[in-house]
Design a protein around this motif. Structure first.
Motif, PDB file in Angstrom:
ATOM      1  N   TRP A  16       0.505   3.404 -13.297  1.00 34.49           N
ATOM      2  CA  TRP A  16       0.781   3.286 -11.868  1.00 34.49           C
ATOM      3  C   TRP A  16       0.367   4.544 -11.120  1.00 34.49           C
ATOM      4  N   LEU A  17      -0.253   4.341  -9.970  1.00 31.78           N
ATOM      5  CA  LEU A  17      -0.708   5.436  -9.123  1.00 31.78           C
ATOM      6  C   LEU A  17      -0.083   5.317  -7.743  1.00 31.78           C
ATOM      7  N   ASP A  18       0.280   6.446  -7.158  1.00 30.21           N
ATOM      8  CA  ASP A  18       0.702   6.431  -5.764  1.00 30.21           C
ATOM      9  C   ASP A  18      -0.564   6.460  -4.891  1.00 30.21           C
ATOM     10  N   PHE A  19      -0.390   6.538  -3.586  1.00 33.78           N
ATOM     11  CA  PHE A  19      -1.533   6.492  -2.670  1.00 33.78           C
ATOM     12  C   PHE A  19      -2.521   7.615  -2.965  1.00 33.78           C
ATOM     13  N   GLU A  20      -1.999   8.822  -3.130  1.00 31.89           N
ATOM     14  CA  GLU A  20      -2.861   9.979  -3.410  1.00 31.89           C
ATOM     15  C   GLU A  20      -3.597   9.807  -4.737  1.00 31.89           C
ATOM     16  N   GLY A  21      -2.886   9.305  -5.735  1.00 28.67           N
ATOM     17  CA  GLY A  21      -3.499   9.082  -7.041  1.00 28.67           C
ATOM     18  C   GLY A  21      -4.593   8.027  -6.986  1.00 28.67           C
ATOM     19  N   ASP A  65      -8.741   7.378   4.823  1.00 25.65           N
ATOM     20  CA  ASP A  65      -9.016   6.351   5.819  1.00 25.65           C
ATOM     21  C   ASP A  65      -9.511   5.057   5.173  1.00 25.65           C
ATOM     22  N   ARG A  66     -10.412   5.188   4.214  1.00 23.66           N
ATOM     23  CA  ARG A  66     -10.959   3.997   3.563  1.00 23.66           C
ATOM     24  C   ARG A  66      -9.881   3.237   2.790  1.00 23.66           C
ATOM     25  N   LEU A  67      -9.064   3.949   2.024  1.00 23.03           N
ATOM     26  CA  LEU A  67      -8.014   3.276   1.259  1.00 23.03           C
ATOM     27  C   LEU A  67      -6.964   2.687   2.193  1.00 23.03           C
ATOM     28  N   TYR A  68      -6.637   3.381   3.265  1.00 25.42           N
ATOM     29  CA  TYR A  68      -5.677   2.857   4.229  1.00 25.42           C
ATOM     30  C   TYR A  68      -6.187   1.551   4.838  1.00 25.42           C
ATOM     31  N   LYS A  69      -7.451   1.518   5.226  1.00 26.70           N
ATOM     32  CA  LYS A  69      -8.027   0.307   5.825  1.00 26.70           C
ATOM     33  C   LYS A  69      -8.020  -0.855   4.838  1.00 26.70           C
ATOM     34  N   HIS A 112      10.315  -2.395  -1.851  1.00 27.60           N
ATOM     35  CA  HIS A 112      11.118  -3.333  -1.056  1.00 27.60           C
ATOM     36  C   HIS A 112      11.499  -2.778   0.305  1.00 27.60           C
ATOM     37  N   ASP A 113      11.754  -1.490   0.396  1.00 28.43           N
ATOM     38  CA  ASP A 113      12.138  -0.910   1.681  1.00 28.43           C
ATOM     39  C   ASP A 113      10.931  -0.603   2.566  1.00 28.43           C
ATOM     40  N   GLY A 114       9.734  -0.911   2.065  1.00 30.14           N
ATOM     41  CA  GLY A 114       8.536  -0.729   2.866  1.00 30.14           C
ATOM     42  C   GLY A 114       7.925   0.655   2.804  1.00 30.14           C
ATOM     43  N   GLN A 115       8.594   1.581   2.143  1.00 26.77           N
ATOM     44  CA  GLN A 115       8.091   2.950   2.059  1.00 26.77           C
ATOM     45  C   GLN A 115       7.371   3.161   0.746  1.00 26.77           C
ATOM     46  N   GLY A 116       6.122   3.533   0.811  1.00 27.65           N
ATOM     47  CA  GLY A 116       5.357   3.872  -0.383  1.00 27.65           C
ATOM     48  C   GLY A 116       4.623   2.694  -0.986  1.00 27.65           C
ATOM     49  N   LEU A 117       3.433   2.964  -1.479  1.00 24.64           N
ATOM     50  CA  LEU A 117       2.608   1.965  -2.132  1.00 24.64           C
ATOM     51  C   LEU A 117       2.337   2.407  -3.558  1.00 24.64           C
ATOM     52  N   LEU A 118       2.162   1.439  -4.437  1.00 25.78           N
ATOM     53  CA  LEU A 118       1.770   1.709  -5.808  1.00 25.78           C
ATOM     54  C   LEU A 118       0.544   0.873  -6.147  1.00 25.78           C
ATOM     55  N   PHE A 119      -0.318   1.439  -6.955  1.00 25.28           N
ATOM     56  CA  PHE A 119      -1.543   0.781  -7.387  1.00 25.28           C
ATOM     57  C   PHE A 119      -1.575   0.820  -8.912  1.00 25.28           C
ATOM     58  N   HIS A 120      -2.003  -0.272  -9.547  1.00 26.69           N
ATOM     59  CA  HIS A 120      -2.106  -0.323 -11.001  1.00 26.69           C
ATOM     60  C   HIS A 120      -3.567  -0.097 -11.390  1.00 26.69           C
ATOM     61  N   ARG A 121      -3.788   0.823 -12.327  1.00 25.10           N
ATOM     62  CA  ARG A 121      -5.149   1.178 -12.737  1.00 25.10           C
ATOM     63  C   ARG A 121      -5.971  -0.037 -13.165  1.00 25.10           C
ATOM     64  N   ASP A 122      -5.385  -0.923 -13.978  1.00 24.69           N
ATOM     65  CA  ASP A 122      -6.122  -2.094 -14.452  1.00 24.69           C
ATOM     66  C   ASP A 122      -6.531  -3.008 -13.299  1.00 24.69           C
ATOM     67  N   GLU A 123      -5.633  -3.192 -12.336  1.00 26.50           N
ATOM     68  CA  GLU A 123      -5.957  -4.023 -11.176  1.00 26.50           C
ATOM     69  C   GLU A 123      -7.069  -3.389 -10.353  1.00 26.50           C
TER      70      GLU A 123
END
Length: 83
Positions: free
Chosen positions: A24-29, A39-43, A56-67
């Motif tokens: 799992w990666l956060d936005f920066e990761g 800007d590109r990732l945000y868009k 669930h509370d809407g704060q923070g995004l996670l990204f999965h490396r495999d996805e």
């Protein structure tokens, strides 16, 4: 063989001692992993054009490396040069 040994050594030295690297990666990761600008990732996330999870509370995004890897393969055409 030399390349495989070098890769294993680099991986061992970069991985935190005593624990496996999280998929799992956060936005920066995710920015670093994909070499995208903020800007590109945000868009892409705002358009829901890239796979991500939202807390669930809407704060923070996670990204999965495999996805992200599957997304890159689907979005970017192979040039035929890759092994």
């Amino acid at each position: 063989e030399l390349a495989e040994r070098t890769a294993a050594l680099v991986t061992t030295r970069l991985a935190p001692a005593g624990r496996a690297e999280s998929p799992w990666l956060d936005f920066e990761g995710a920015m670093a992993y994909l070499a995208f600008s903020r800007d590109r990732l945000y868009k892409l996330t705002a358009a829901r054009a890239i796979p991500f999870r939202k807390k669930h509370d809407g704060q923070g995004l996670l990204f999965h490396r495999d996805e992200l890897d599957r997304w890159v393969e689907a979005e970017y055409e192979s040039t035929g040069c890759a092994g």
